[in-house]
Design a protein around this motif. Structure first.
Motif, PDB file in Angstrom:
ATOM      1  N   GLU A   1       2.860 -12.267  -9.947  1.00  0.00           N
ATOM      2  CA  GLU A   1       1.866 -12.595 -10.971  1.00  0.00           C
ATOM      3  C   GLU A   1       1.786 -11.498 -12.034  1.00  0.00           C
ATOM      4  O   GLU A   1       1.733 -11.775 -13.233  1.00  0.00           O
ATOM      5  CB  GLU A   1       0.498 -12.806 -10.322  1.00  0.00           C
ATOM      6  N   LYS A   2       1.780 -10.256 -11.578  1.00  0.00           N
ATOM      7  CA  LYS A   2       1.635  -9.121 -12.494  1.00  0.00           C
ATOM      8  C   LYS A   2       2.814  -9.020 -13.458  1.00  0.00           C
ATOM      9  O   LYS A   2       2.633  -8.741 -14.654  1.00  0.00           O
ATOM     10  CB  LYS A   2       1.504  -7.824 -11.694  1.00  0.00           C
TER      11      LYS A   2
ATOM     12  N   THR B   1       3.063   1.087  -9.043  1.00  0.00           N
ATOM     13  CA  THR B   1       1.986   0.325  -8.409  1.00  0.00           C
ATOM     14  C   THR B   1       1.815   0.711  -6.952  1.00  0.00           C
ATOM     15  O   THR B   1       0.693   0.917  -6.470  1.00  0.00           O
ATOM     16  CB  THR B   1       2.253  -1.191  -8.523  1.00  0.00           C
TER      17      THR B   1
ATOM     18  N   THR C   1       3.438 -11.724  -3.832  1.00  0.00           N
ATOM     19  CA  THR C   1       2.691 -12.650  -4.689  1.00  0.00           C
ATOM     20  C   THR C   1       1.974 -11.926  -5.825  1.00  0.00           C
ATOM     21  O   THR C   1       1.988 -12.384  -6.972  1.00  0.00           O
ATOM     22  CB  THR C   1       1.677 -13.448  -3.856  1.00  0.00           C
ATOM     23  N   SER C   2       1.364 -10.779  -5.527  1.00  0.00           N
ATOM     24  CA  SER C   2       0.647 -10.052  -6.580  1.00  0.00           C
ATOM     25  C   SER C   2       1.618  -9.485  -7.615  1.00  0.00           C
ATOM     26  O   SER C   2       1.338  -9.504  -8.818  1.00  0.00           O
ATOM     27  CB  SER C   2      -0.199  -8.930  -5.980  1.00  0.00           C
TER      28      SER C   2
ATOM     29  N   LYS D   1      -8.860  -7.589  -7.628  1.00  0.00           N
ATOM     30  CA  LYS D   1      -7.449  -7.275  -7.842  1.00  0.00           C
ATOM     31  C   LYS D   1      -6.535  -7.996  -6.847  1.00  0.00           C
ATOM     32  O   LYS D   1      -5.311  -7.901  -6.962  1.00  0.00           O
ATOM     33  CB  LYS D   1      -7.228  -5.764  -7.741  1.00  0.00           C
ATOM     34  N   SER D   2      -7.111  -8.685  -5.891  1.00  0.00           N
ATOM     35  CA  SER D   2      -6.290  -9.386  -4.892  1.00  0.00           C
ATOM     36  C   SER D   2      -5.519 -10.537  -5.529  1.00  0.00           C
ATOM     37  O   SER D   2      -5.957 -11.126  -6.519  1.00  0.00           O
ATOM     38  CB  SER D   2      -7.178  -9.917  -3.760  1.00  0.00           C
ATOM     39  N   SER D   3      -4.393 -10.854  -4.935  1.00  0.00           N
ATOM     40  CA  SER D   3      -3.528 -11.921  -5.433  1.00  0.00           C
ATOM     41  C   SER D   3      -4.249 -13.266  -5.469  1.00  0.00           C
ATOM     42  O   SER D   3      -4.748 -13.735  -4.444  1.00  0.00           O
ATOM     43  CB  SER D   3      -2.284 -12.032  -4.541  1.00  0.00           C
TER      44      SER D   3
ATOM     45  N   GLU E   1      -2.613 -15.884  -3.162  1.00  0.00           N
ATOM     46  CA  GLU E   1      -2.866 -15.650  -1.740  1.00  0.00           C
ATOM     47  C   GLU E   1      -4.295 -16.056  -1.380  1.00  0.00           C
ATOM     48  O   GLU E   1      -4.541 -16.653  -0.325  1.00  0.00           O
ATOM     49  CB  GLU E   1      -2.637 -14.186  -1.391  1.00  0.00           C
TER      50      GLU E   1
ATOM     51  N   HIS F   1      -7.557  -5.320  -2.020  1.00  0.00           N
ATOM     52  CA  HIS F   1      -6.366  -5.935  -2.624  1.00  0.00           C
ATOM     53  C   HIS F   1      -5.047  -5.320  -2.169  1.00  0.00           C
ATOM     54  O   HIS F   1      -4.007  -5.971  -2.243  1.00  0.00           O
ATOM     55  CB  HIS F   1      -6.452  -5.848  -4.147  1.00  0.00           C
TER      56      HIS F   1
ATOM     57  N   SER G   1       2.091  -6.619  -2.526  1.00  0.00           N
ATOM     58  CA  SER G   1       2.528  -7.904  -1.987  1.00  0.00           C
ATOM     59  C   SER G   1       3.435  -8.584  -3.001  1.00  0.00           C
ATOM     60  O   SER G   1       3.342  -8.340  -4.214  1.00  0.00           O
ATOM     61  CB  SER G   1       1.331  -8.809  -1.678  1.00  0.00           C
TER      62      SER G   1
END
Length: 252
Positions: A27-28, A13, A23-24, A233-235, A238, A208, A21
């Motif tokens: 989630e991913k 990634t 946070t992202s 694609k941003s968290s 966030e 993102h 990040s």
């Protein structure tokens, strides 16, 4: 998923996007932020990335990336963000555009407008507007920072503080809800901050790869940012935190 698989995904990634990040990634990968921090710390020890507040960047990002490298990163998303920003600009507006690949793309979207007054310290923004004689372009001079093709320094700051714009469009190296818009370079932060001080509205154009990250030098704190335009694609967490902080968020 075992740790080795998770860390390989993290490396893939960051090699694709240039930055990640916590946070992202959480989630991913559907795992806790604590686990992600542990993975990032381990990968940093192995020299495969560099830890930042809230995430990590490529190990090669210890140097300032060339402008060409920055432009290629998330180009599709940056183009969509620039178009959304252009849709908010009305003929006759006074707008200020800071340096950055996304603001350069925004300038290219504005060349067909008329009656604009465009204030910038970016050579590439100015160059994009050369073919647009129906708009007035004010280029603020100073010390040339080659890596971003823009003028910075005390003289630039003094000129910017004397200008007033309806909206300032700024990019940056990171945007975190608990901090704000940031950059690794003090001279860049100083000029961006001066530009924001003379604007009725501050809009951050951040893709993102930068949302959720915090670089070392604060440019504009979150409470002074009126709007963020970013990509899908941003968290999500966030973006929710930014909305909670009072920032209008547009996702393209």
């Amino acid at each position: 998923m075992i740790a080795a698989q998770r860390r390989n995904i993290i490396v893939d990634t960051i090699e694709r996007d240039g930055a990640v990040s916590i946070t992202s990634l959480s989630e991913k990968l559907d795992t806790s932020a604590v686990t992600i921090r542990r993975d990032l710390d381990q990968l940093a020890e192995e020299g495969r990335l560099i830890r930042t507040h809230g995430g990590a960047v490529l190990a090669s990002s210890a140097r300032e990336s060339s402008y060409a490298e920055k432009l290629e990163q998330a180009l599709t998303e940056k183009t969509a963000i620039a178009r959304a920003a252009a849709a908010q600009v009305r003929n006759g507006d006074v707008v200020a555009l800071g340096p950055g690949t996304t603001t350069e793309l925004l300038a290219k979207e504005l060349v067909t407008r008329s009656g604009l007054r465009v204030v910038t310290n970016s050579l590439l923004v100015a160059e994009a507007m050369v073919s647009s004689p129906d708009n007035e372009v004010i280029v603020v001079g100073g010390l040339l920072r080659h890596s971003i093709r823009a003028f910075v320094g005390g003289g630039t700051v003094s000129q910017l503080l004397g200008l007033r714009a309806d909206t300032v469009f700024l990019s940056g190296n990171g945007l975190a809800a608990d901090f704000g818009l940031s950059t690794p370079a003090f001279p860049v932060a100083d000029t961006d901050r001066a530009m924001a001080a003379g604007a009725g509205r501050v809009t951050a154009l951040v893709d993102h790869t930068k949302v959720g990250l915090r670089s070392s030098v604060l440019t504009v704190p979150t409470e002074q940012i009126h709007q963020l335009i970013t990509d899908s694609k941003s968290s999500g967490s966030e973006l929710a935190a930014l909305r909670e902080a009072g920032v209008e968020v547009e996702v393209v």
